[in-house]
Design an enzyme around this catalytic site. Structure first.
Site, PDB file in Angstrom:
ATOM      1  N   ARG A   1       0.791  -1.230   0.000  1.00 34.94           N
ATOM      2  CA  ARG A   1       0.000   0.000   0.000  1.00 34.94           C
ATOM      3  C   ARG A   1       0.824   1.280   0.000  1.00 34.94           C
ATOM      4  NH1 ARG A   1      -3.993   0.216   4.540  1.00 34.94           N
ATOM      5  NH2 ARG A   1      -3.053  -1.634   5.482  1.00 34.94           N
TER       6      ARG A   1
ATOM      7  N   ALA B   1      27.496  46.000  -2.374  1.00 35.85           N
ATOM      8  CA  ALA B   1      26.397  45.300  -3.044  1.00 35.85           C
ATOM      9  C   ALA B   1      26.813  44.795  -4.415  1.00 35.85           C
ATOM     10  CB  ALA B   1      25.208  46.235  -3.180  1.00 35.85           C
TER      11      ALA B   1
ATOM     12  N   TYR C   1      35.397  30.569 -10.867  1.00 40.07           N
ATOM     13  CA  TYR C   1      35.367  29.412 -11.765  1.00 40.07           C
ATOM     14  C   TYR C   1      35.704  29.865 -13.172  1.00 40.07           C
ATOM     15  CZ  TYR C   1      33.390  25.144 -13.861  1.00 40.07           C
ATOM     16  OH  TYR C   1      33.198  23.972 -14.550  1.00 40.07           O
TER      17      TYR C   1
END
Ligand code: UD1
Ligand code: CA
Length: 456
Positions: free
Chosen positions: A17, A380, A387
């Site tokens: 079930r 900011a 990378y």
């Protein structure tokens, strides 16, 4: 003098079930497999032997439940609970009391089981029973005129009168191993389901003059099994309520105990406050005076004293120093260590980086594979370009550095102590200490320039 305790956990059932490819006993409750809960509770009773009968899911169950102390017994075909116990019975010690547990009944209390085990010896069999308003499906507890238990009747074998009995078998029982061996030999499958019922040992015990002592758990949730996703969800809630209760006992303020999820281990100091919809995973350490805002997800973290994590922040495999302020909407990824009194603000992602005392990275930045000194202000929109498409490179920022907004630091690159970087710079070479460095094309104004107009 208490005899040795052996435990057998029946975990061979299929769980049709659940409608899942995952073996039933591996379904998670509080992020731990159901079977793991049962084993953890069993271990708390310090059994001399711990046997798990497995079948459906086979090796997958064995591989996903660690423990050198587990004796695995395979039940290749599920021929009933009596047959299941018989698969493991040769692993048990003769003088022991055996506690029978189900791998899909995860929340039985340790003290309930300890009480049950204490009932059992060679002259007495301990049975855990409950009274249900709807006993449908369960084995019924048959008692004689004196109220003594004489047998368990499976639903499909009951008479109309027996079906009215509200006291049911939870399946959990404690029995002398030597007596059990003899009774198991006598079991047959001459019943409505053609199964070897473990429950038939009760009548056999009574015939041998053994007394049946039935007891109840503190509450019904302790003996509920999982056969469907709906039952799993119910027990998950029960488990979460218990976790919330434990935290509150430890002094944690939960803005709503019904809206918190603990999927691991949590250690807390004093005066911790958790707002709604906080999810804690793995090993979480929260220092004193920590507040975690609504909707935060924390996994494997160490949060220092007085830290404030504002709403909707995600922190994983990181350490946050005392009195820091994180969020709202911060993402702190694995390998990050923030020193004391750091500020990390909205839409800032930090990965595998160290940040020194009192440094601020308040808005819309990405800092990856970096070390940032103390008292640095990262403006900011600053991005460490770590990378190059093939390899990751480090960015090294000294103490007291001021980085103007919208700066890209193309790694590998170093920024010296107290350096200032002008806003909008793309930094591709090392920045000397103290000086102002910027890379910016000169601003020009074209006098008298006119906007183009649409041709008629
Ligand atoms: C059993 C009891 C019933 C009790 C109920 C409580 C028997 C005959 N009946 O019902 O009195 O009210 O539990 O839930 O014992 N299992 C195996 N191998 C098997 C059969 C079962 O390992 O061959 C395991 C299941 O995985 C499960 C547990 O034993 O964890 C109970 O099996 P289940 O089929 O759920 O219970 P019933 O036999 O219906
Ligand atoms: Ca069954």
């Amino acid at each position: 003098m208490p005899t040795a305790l052996n435990v057998i956990v029946l975990a061979a059932g299929q769980g049709t079930r659940m409608k899942s490819d995952l073996p039933k006993v591996l379904h998670p409750l509080g992020a731990r497999p159901l079977l793991q809960h049962v084993l953890d509770t069993a271990r708390a009773l310090r059994p001399e032997r711990l046997v798990v009968v497995y079948g459906h899911g086979g090796q997958r169950v064995v591989d996903n439940v660690p423990g050198d102390d587990i004796i695995w017994a395979e039940q290749a075909e599920q021929l009933g609970t009596g047959h299941a116990v018989a698969q493991g019975v040769h692993e048990l010690s003769d003088e022991a009391v055996l506690l029978v547990l189900y791998g899909d009944v995860p929340l039985t209390g340790q003290d309930t089981l300890a009480r049950l085990v204490n009932l059992a010896d060679t002259q007495t069999l301990g049975l855990l029973t409950v009274n249900l308003t709807d006993p449908t499906g369960y084995g019924r507890i048959i008692r004689d005129a004196d109220g003594e238990v004489t047998a368990i009747r499976e639903q499909k074998d009951t008479s109309e009168a027996e079906r009215q009995i509200g006291e049911v078998n939870t399946g959990i029982l404690a029995v002398s191993v030597s007596r059990l061996r003899a009774w198991l030999d006598k079991l047959d499958n001459d019943n409505a389901q053609g199964e070897y019922y473990l429950t038939d040992i009760v009548a056999l015990a009574v015939a041998d003059g053994v007394k049946i002592k039935a007891m109840h758990p503190h509450d019904v949730d302790e003996v509920l099994g999982v056969n469907s996703k709906s039952q799993l969800a119910h027990l998950e809630r029960v488990y979460q309520e218990r976790c919330a209760e434990v935290l509150m006992t430890q002094g944690v303020t939960l803005m709503d105990p019904a809206r918190i999820d603990i999927r691991g281990e949590v250690e807390v100091g004093r005066d911790v406050t958790l707002d709604v919809n906080v999810v804690l995973l793995g090993k979480v350490l929260l220092g004193s005076g920590v507040t975690i805002g609504a909707g935060c997800v924390l996994r494997d973290v160490e949060i220092g004293d007085g830290v404030e994590v504002l709403p909707m922040s995600v922190i994983e495999e990181a350490r946050i120093g005392d009195h820091s302020r994180i969020g709202p909407y911060s993402r702190i990824r694995p390998g990050t260590v923030l020193a004391a009194e750091t500020h990390v603000g909205n839409f800032v992602e930090i990965k595998n980086s160290q940040v020194g005392n009192k440094s601020k990275i308040n808005h819309l930045s990405y800092v990856g594979d970096s070390s940032v000194g103390a008292r640095v202000n990262v403006g900011a929109g600053t991005i460490t370009c770590n990378y190059d498409g093939a390899n990751k490179h480090r960015t090294d920022i000294g103490d007291d550095v001021f980085i103007g907004s919208d700066t890209q630091l193309v790694a590998p690159v170093k920024v010296g102590d107290s350096a200032t970087i002008g806003a909008g710079s793309t930094i591709t070479r090392d920045v000397p200490p103290q000086e102002l460095t910027l890379s910016r094309s000169k601003q020009v104004t074209l006098p008298g320039w006119k906007r183009p107009v649409k041709k008629k």
